[in-house]
Design an enzyme around this catalytic site. Structure first.
Site, PDB file in Angstrom:
ATOM      1  N   CYS A   1      -1.819  -2.637   1.780  1.00 31.94           N
ATOM      2  CA  CYS A   1      -0.594  -3.118   1.123  1.00 31.94           C
ATOM      3  C   CYS A   1       0.630  -2.841   1.991  1.00 31.94           C
ATOM      4  O   CYS A   1       0.983  -1.680   2.230  1.00 31.94           O
ATOM      5  CB  CYS A   1      -0.515  -2.438  -0.239  1.00 31.94           C
ATOM      6  SG  CYS A   1       1.116  -2.279  -0.932  1.00 31.94           S
TER       7      CYS A   1
ATOM      8  N   CYS B   1       3.550  -0.854   0.509  1.00 32.95           N
ATOM      9  CA  CYS B   1       3.221   0.571   0.355  1.00 32.95           C
ATOM     10  C   CYS B   1       3.516   1.325   1.652  1.00 32.95           C
ATOM     11  O   CYS B   1       4.015   2.439   1.644  1.00 32.95           O
ATOM     12  CB  CYS B   1       1.748   0.750   0.013  1.00 32.95           C
ATOM     13  SG  CYS B   1       1.264  -0.042  -1.521  1.00 32.95           S
TER      14      CYS B   1
END
Lengths: 104, 284
Positions: free
Chosen positions: A29, A32
């Site tokens: 991700c 993230c």
């Protein structure tokens, strides 16, 4: 110091009831990864005042399911063993410090 | 690497900004959709661009793009899904993160309002990023709301991950895998309780666990919540500076008239202002 939580470690910390900020993330991700340095920084900044940790949703799926994490990054705040607030998505550090400061 | 300037948007404003910044020898990365997906590409004839009347929008865009490419501008085709100001700027496209010291916003105007329930269920079933959240929906029912040209591709990706995908959009999609059902609908609302339970599409409720809303661009105010706007447009000064340090804006996103010449002029100014900002900034 930043804590990388396993399920056991998480539950133990939760039972202690202290103020906790937990970043649910995964390495696939992009957002993230972007939030990573902010979380690291807050872990140092709140050393001794709050527990700042991360949960890898790939490795700890049970925790992700328990808290209904359906979008990452999601940052959840806990106090006295209960969820008190959550922030979904990338945010500036101030969004997190605000919650921490008002619950110290 | 860290770019001097990241430009969000590959229309006339973004490309003009990129060319001007390269002229000052700055490294520039443009993140945006393919120029073919710009609303200008659909214009059959543009007659009010100084000295060059009678061209199609596509001809203009192609020439602008070529110019930028020849000047050494780098391109990433994709959608910026999140942004963070942290020692400069970080921008996420899919699972990639790009870094820049200054930022120019030139995304055009986002013509789509949010759907009822969309904001309420963000993170509780509503997602904007298939790459980020797809894995959390393996084995579940998801709906892809296709409002961008790459949405069918993202829907295929989710299906291959193991989600059960239904594709909803006002127009039939191109390039959608045959196994994915398509529902033609335009009036949508996200429904749920604690989390998403379904999507109402033209009055019919389709049960699901997740809704991926995939638009052409993410609104700048969603990327940068502290950005000041006025009547829906990004607020800028004469230097095209926004209220956020190191962030400039140009083109349709700053207001009317929504014209190529205005976008190009603003892009140029925004780039020079960004260069000036970088030159004055102490080295870290």
């Amino acid at each position: 110091m930043l804590v990388h939580f396993s399920k056991e470690g998480f539950d133990k910390a939760l039972n202690d009831g202290k103020l906790m900020m937990v970043d649910f993330w995964a390495d696939w991700c992009g957002p993230c990864k972007m939030l990573g340095p902010v979380i690291d920084d807050l872990a140092n900044q709140y050393e001794g005042k709050a527990i700042v940790g991360k949960v890898n949703v790939d490795e700890e799926q049970e925790l992700a399911i328990r808290y209904g994490v359906m979008s990452i990054p999601t940052v959840i705040f806990f106090k006295d063993g209960k969820e008190i607030e959550r922030k979904v998505g990338v945010m500036p550090g101030g969004a997190f410090t605000q919650v921490l400061d008002s619950n110290l | 690497m860290t770019y001097d300037i990241i430009v969000l948007g590959s229309g006339p404003a973004g490309l003009a900004a990129a060319v001007a910044a390269r002229g000052r020898d700055k490294s520039v990365l443009v993140i945006g959709n393919r120029w073919q997906d710009s609303p200008l590409a659909k214009a059959e004839r543009v007659d009010n661009y100084l000295g060059l009347p009678g061209r199609t929008g596509a001809e203009m865009l192609e020439a602008f793009y070529q110019h930028a490419a020849e000047m050494g501008v780098e391109f990433v085709v994709g959608k910026a899904i999140s942004l963070m100001a942290w020692n400069g700027f970080m921008v996420t496209v899919g699972s990639q993160v790009y870094e820049g010291k200054a930022l120019i916003l030139a995304p055009g105007v986002v013509r789509q309002a949010k759907y009822p329930g969309e904001e309420e269920y963000l993170g509780r079933g509503v997602s904007y990023c298939a790459t980020c959240d797809g894995m959390l929906y393996r084995g579940k029912q998801v709906i892809v709301v296709g409002r961008s040209s790459d949405a069918p591709h993202e829907a295929n990706y989710l299906q291959r991950l193991g989600a059960h995908v239904t594709y909803v959009s006002p127009q039939p999609p191109q390039g959608l895998d045959e196994g994915i059902p398509f529902v033609k609908a335009g009036k949508l609302a996200v429904k749920g309780e604690q989390a998403v339970t379904g999507l109402e599409a033209d009055g019919v409720l389709i049960p699901c666990d997740g809704v991926f809303v995939l638009r052409q661009t993410v609104a700048p105010t969603d990327l940068l919540p502290t950005l000041e706007t006025e009547a829906g447009y990004i607020k800028v000064d004469r230097r095209m500076a926004t209220n956020v340090e190191g962030v400039f804006a140009a083109g349709d996103c700053t207001g009317t008239p929504l014209q190529v010449s205005k976008a190009v002029g603003e892009g140029h100014v925004a780039a020079l202002s960004a260069c000036e900002y970088l030159d004055q900034k102490p080295e870290q």
